[in-house]
Design an enzyme around this catalytic site. Structure first.
Site, short mmCIF file in Angstrom:
data_model
loop_
_atom_site.label_atom_id
_atom_site.label_comp_id
_atom_site.label_asym_id
_atom_site.label_seq_id
_atom_site.Cartn_x
_atom_site.Cartn_y
_atom_site.Cartn_z
N THR A 203 -43.38 -17.20 -91.91
CA THR A 203 -43.68 -16.84 -90.54
C THR A 203 -42.42 -16.33 -89.88
O THR A 203 -41.41 -17.04 -89.83
CB THR A 203 -44.25 -18.02 -89.73
N ASP A 205 -41.87 -15.94 -86.92
CA ASP A 205 -41.62 -16.65 -85.67
C ASP A 205 -40.87 -17.97 -85.85
O ASP A 205 -40.48 -18.59 -84.86
CB ASP A 205 -42.94 -16.94 -84.94
N ARG A 250 -45.38 -15.28 -80.93
CA ARG A 250 -46.69 -15.51 -80.32
C ARG A 250 -46.74 -16.84 -79.57
O ARG A 250 -47.21 -16.91 -78.43
CB ARG A 250 -47.78 -15.47 -81.39
N ILE A 358 -39.24 -4.34 -87.23
CA ILE A 358 -38.55 -5.55 -87.68
C ILE A 358 -39.38 -6.28 -88.73
O ILE A 358 -38.85 -6.75 -89.74
CB ILE A 358 -38.25 -6.47 -86.48
N ARG A 359 -40.68 -6.36 -88.50
CA ARG A 359 -41.56 -7.06 -89.44
C ARG A 359 -41.49 -6.47 -90.85
O ARG A 359 -41.60 -7.18 -91.85
CB ARG A 359 -43.02 -6.99 -88.96
#
Length: 433
Positions: A203, A205, A250, A358-359
């Protein structure tokens, strides 16, 4: 809480040529009894001592002297799910190399497009993964297997594993993927099948609970840092210039906060954990006005999930994975700032959203090393017959954790923590807005 399920008693001698001599500086086989204390605080130690309790411990990751599966009879499968993240290809490569060269496993399948690939009706088939096929994929972002969101019928997916004689399933993904892997593992245990299910937390995040960090996170704020530098140049190049940069996050704002610390030109960091006011004496817009009057430019970093309380929502929308779909806080802020200062203060606003760049970037050097280690430890655990577990670092040590332990809640920024205080010190933004 941290006990790892196993398929049975491992009886096969490992093909790895490692020492059995114990020593602090010797890399050798790991016993299941080799445990690491979870809470290292003096308070936890005193509590256990006072109450004559054993501390909560984690199972140390690493190769076992006895394995469960016969390498020449094993078929392994790798699936990647959810959004893209730097390092996925590194993990795929690491798993393939470890299976092939460490253990001699020759049958390794790639599952295309996430859990869809385990549903024959989708018609994706499988991809043969060999060392030659994966040797260079670490140089590229994304995933060579493709990905998708959303689950498939658990019964169908387990049937597919059985029909294709797959004994090892490596699921690379975030919270939803890991919950899916746990459901698959539960159905496997219910049927009494010898199939190991392993999760590698992915992830961007960094919101997987308990573990120190997830792969790709460090690359994400590393890539974001020069973007913030350039955004600062844009803002300072105009009178009352404002740059708004929306980054991933998120439900947790670790990327936004870490990028701001890494490139300390940011004046405001807005994260999902912070329910800030927009208007009023202590609102964000008044704080921004004060900044512009004093310095004539401002850089704002906002995580994608920040400020959702400011939107009027009739119903909650979710994506295929069940994640809440958020309204675009970046464009919302741009419009509100423009409207607020229209009459009183001339401004030049630049809005930047580099999220998907970026992902999909390749992992940096630090993440590359981390990804390979995760892959190797995942393979060691799977070959020894462990199942329904994830591999991760806790207290800077590689350990095995039950999937359920890391999916019960999301990790979030503690607004009372030293980490967030460091952000406030770096940006100079008010403690409360």
């Amino acid at each position: 809480m941290f006990e790892i399920q196993r398929l049975g008693n491992p009886k096969i001698k490992s093909p790895l040529q490692l020492s059995t001599v114990k020593g602090d500086n010797i890399f050798n086989f790991v016993n299941d009894e080799d445990r690491l204390v979870f809470d290292l605080s003096l308070g936890a130690y005193d509590h256990c001592l006072k109450n004559n309790e054993k501390p909560r411990c984690l199972e140390k990751a690493g190769p076992r002297q006895r394995i469960y599966f016969k390498p020449d009879q094993v078929t392994a499968a790798i699936v990647t799910c959810g959004g893209l993240c730097p390092g996925i290809n590194n993990v795929i490569r690491g798993i393939v190399m470890a299976l092939h060269y460490f253990y001699g496993v020759k049958n390794i399948l790639g599952v295309p497009y996430g859990y869809e690939g385990l549903n024959p009706e989708m018609g994706h088939g499988f991809v043969d993964l060999t060392p030659d096929r994966v040797k260079d994929i670490h140089q590229f972002g994304g995933t060579i297997l493709g990905s998708s969101r959303g689950g498939q019928d658990i019964q169908v997916m387990v049937d597919t594993l059985v029909d294709n004689n797959i004994q090892l399933l490596f699921a690379i993904g975030g919270d939803g993927t890991l919950k899916g892997a746990n459901a698959i593992g539960g159905e496997i245990m219910k049927r009494g099948l010898d199939i190991s299910v392993v999760g590698i937390p992915k992830t961007i995040d960094n919101d997987i609970d308990i573990i120190d960090k997830s792969f790709g996170f460090e690359t994400s704020f590393d890539i974001a840092s020069p973007i913030l530098r350039d955004a600062h140049n844009e803002a300072s190049g105009a009178f009352n210039g404002i740059s708004i940069i929306k980054l991933m996050g998120r439900d947790s704002g670790f990327i936004a906060a870490s990028a701001a610390l890494a490139m300390p030109v940011v004046n405001f960091v807005l994260v999902p954990e912070l329910d800030f006011d927009l208007y009023g004496k202590h609102g964000f817009l008044e704080a921004l006005k004060k900044r512009l009057v004093e310095k004539h430019h401002a850089v704002i970093v906002v995580a994608e999930g920040a400020g959702q309380h400011l939107f009027e929502k009739e119903r909650v929308r979710t994506d295929a994975s069940g994640n809440v779909q958020h309204d675009d806080i970046g464009l919302f802020l741009k419009d509100k700032i423009k409207e607020y200062f229209k009459e009183s203060l001339p401004t030049t606003i630049k809005y930047i959203d580099p999220s998907y760049i970026i992902r999909s970037t390749a992992a940096n050097s630090s993440d590359s090393v981390f990804c390979s280690s995760l892959a190797y430890h995942a393979v060691h655990g799977a070959m020894s017959g462990k199942t329904n577990f994830v591999v991760g670092k806790v207290n800077d040590k590689f350990v095995y954790l039950p999937i359920t332990a890391v999916t019960s809640k999301r990790k979030k920024i503690d607004l009372e923590s030293g980490f967030w205080f460091a952000v406030l010190q770096s940006t100079g933004q008010p403690f409360a807005m």
